[in-house]
Design a protein around this motif. Sequence first.
Motif, PDB file in Angstrom:
ATOM      1  N   ALA A   1       5.818  10.403   1.607  1.00  0.00           N
ATOM      2  CA  ALA A   1       5.240   9.137   1.163  1.00  0.00           C
ATOM      3  C   ALA A   1       6.102   7.950   1.584  1.00  0.00           C
ATOM      4  CB  ALA A   1       5.083   9.144  -0.357  1.00  0.00           C
TER       5      ALA A   1
ATOM      6  N   THR B   1      -3.643   0.601  -3.190  1.00  0.00           N
ATOM      7  CA  THR B   1      -3.267  -0.764  -2.821  1.00  0.00           C
ATOM      8  C   THR B   1      -2.768  -1.512  -4.049  1.00  0.00           C
ATOM      9  OG1 THR B   1      -4.922  -0.810  -1.046  1.00  0.00           O
ATOM     10  CG2 THR B   1      -4.076  -2.934  -1.821  1.00  0.00           C
TER      11      THR B   1
ATOM     12  N   TRP C   1       1.141   5.095   1.108  1.00  0.00           N
ATOM     13  CA  TRP C   1       0.592   6.007   2.106  1.00  0.00           C
ATOM     14  C   TRP C   1       1.347   7.325   2.028  1.00  0.00           C
ATOM     15  CZ3 TRP C   1      -2.663   4.746   6.616  1.00  0.00           C
ATOM     16  CH2 TRP C   1      -3.196   3.454   6.562  1.00  0.00           C
ATOM     17  N   TYR C   2       0.648   8.417   2.288  1.00  0.00           N
ATOM     18  CA  TYR C   2       1.373   9.674   2.486  1.00  0.00           C
ATOM     19  C   TYR C   2       0.569  10.668   3.311  1.00  0.00           C
ATOM     20  CZ  TYR C   2      -1.027  11.729  -1.732  1.00  0.00           C
ATOM     21  OH  TYR C   2      -1.934  12.192  -2.665  1.00  0.00           O
ATOM     22  N   ASN C   3       1.326  11.562   3.979  1.00  0.00           N
ATOM     23  CA  ASN C   3       0.686  12.675   4.670  1.00  0.00           C
ATOM     24  C   ASN C   3       0.815  13.921   3.798  1.00  0.00           C
ATOM     25  OD1 ASN C   3       3.330  13.502   4.948  1.00  0.00           O
ATOM     26  ND2 ASN C   3       3.241  13.806   7.154  1.00  0.00           N
TER      27      ASN C   3
ATOM     28  N   ARG D   1       3.849   0.581   2.574  1.00  0.00           N
ATOM     29  CA  ARG D   1       3.677  -0.483   3.559  1.00  0.00           C
ATOM     30  C   ARG D   1       3.532  -1.809   2.824  1.00  0.00           C
ATOM     31  NH1 ARG D   1      -0.820   1.430   8.044  1.00  0.00           N
ATOM     32  NH2 ARG D   1       0.185   3.390   8.743  1.00  0.00           N
TER      33      ARG D   1
ATOM     34  N   GLU E   1       0.839  -1.198   0.000  1.00  0.00           N
ATOM     35  CA  GLU E   1       0.000   0.000   0.000  1.00  0.00           C
ATOM     36  C   GLU E   1       0.873   1.247   0.000  1.00  0.00           C
ATOM     37  OE1 GLU E   1      -3.687  -1.883   2.665  1.00  0.00           O
ATOM     38  OE2 GLU E   1      -2.399  -0.304   3.490  1.00  0.00           O
TER      39      GLU E   1
ATOM     40  N   GLU F   1      -0.990  10.681   7.883  1.00  0.00           N
ATOM     41  CA  GLU F   1      -0.705   9.581   6.976  1.00  0.00           C
ATOM     42  C   GLU F   1      -1.982   8.843   6.572  1.00  0.00           C
ATOM     43  OE1 GLU F   1       1.872   5.884   7.911  1.00  0.00           O
ATOM     44  OE2 GLU F   1       3.259   7.499   7.378  1.00  0.00           O
ATOM     45  N   GLN F   2      -2.163   8.708   5.265  1.00  0.00           N
ATOM     46  CA  GLN F   2      -3.418   8.154   4.736  1.00  0.00           C
ATOM     47  C   GLN F   2      -3.114   7.213   3.578  1.00  0.00           C
ATOM     48  OE1 GLN F   2      -6.170  10.845   2.446  1.00  0.00           O
ATOM     49  NE2 GLN F   2      -7.547  10.401   4.147  1.00  0.00           N
ATOM     50  N   LYS F   3      -3.875   6.113   3.510  1.00  0.00           N
ATOM     51  CA  LYS F   3      -3.674   5.162   2.415  1.00  0.00           C
ATOM     52  C   LYS F   3      -4.159   5.761   1.104  1.00  0.00           C
ATOM     53  CE  LYS F   3      -6.295   1.495   2.045  1.00  0.00           C
ATOM     54  NZ  LYS F   3      -6.869   0.158   2.299  1.00  0.00           N
ATOM     55  N   ILE F   4      -3.326   5.650   0.071  1.00  0.00           N
ATOM     56  CA  ILE F   4      -3.639   6.232  -1.229  1.00  0.00           C
ATOM     57  C   ILE F   4      -3.991   5.167  -2.260  1.00  0.00           C
ATOM     58  CG2 ILE F   4      -2.788   7.702  -3.099  1.00  0.00           C
ATOM     59  CD1 ILE F   4      -3.206   9.098  -0.366  1.00  0.00           C
TER      60      ILE F   4
END
Length: 285
Positions: free
Chosen positions: A262, A113, A74-76, A265, A72, A108-111
């Motif tokens: 970014a 998959t 992820w980024y803030n 994971r 996955e 931090e948020q999933k962008i």
Amino acid sequence: MKTRSIFILTVAAFMLVGCDKHDFFDDLTITGEVGPQAYWEIGSSAVSAGQSLSFQLQYYTALKGVSIDRSEAWYNLTENIERQVSCPWVSSFTYSVISSVAEEKRIEQKIKTYAHTEDLWNDSLHAYYIEESFPVSSTLAPFSWTNPAVFEADKMNQYFGEGFMQHFKDSLEQKLKYADYRSMMIGLGLVDDFMQYTDSTFDVNSDAYVYHFKWNADSTAQPVPDELTTLYRDSVSFDRLIYSSADNSYSVSYIRKYNIRALIRVYDDRDVYGITEPKEIEVIQ
């Protein structure tokens, strides 16, 4: 159990060194749960808003009986705002109000998959390998309102806050000297004959006369004449204060930009994940 956890960490770290890779473990490692190891490279440290950023990812797990499940992105999101306002009329000093603020607007948020399959295994790397990308929203495009040719009070209030213009004017008034009033009042066409407010004193050090406001009756001060104070407060609006006749524009600047931090994971089938090293990325036009 504690001894086993330490042993696994040591072996995993040794294996990565042998493969010329880095080990990145998240907070779960302190409990003894080791996630997959992962390493990545990004295509660029800048990405245009509305576009996707490419990357290459290598990952694997050193644990027996554990399989990779997915990856996955992820980024803030950090918002950077720079503000500056100047008064070009002053001559005895430089008057600018400058601020720079960075604020995390999104944690931090999933962008995106990415599915995992055994077909991704690369024998030469001794790891799974993918070339992928993740999107960056078009709403993150940089924005600037800089040295406009037309002044808009609504934008000043929106970008600098209600009350800023009056505060700027009031603060400036406390610093104005003879030369500043002279430059401003003549330049703005408010006074034709400034000599009516002027006196001079011979300065031995410079061997020249120094011009200043007239002394008051007891010669203890050189106060700003009431007429000039009234003109400044009633006839010099904020937009006139920041107008630059040299380039026919207003000396104001508002710039908003975004940066993302970014990482990838990589999850195993226990839902334990390892992470890559975070990358700082600038969002551009």
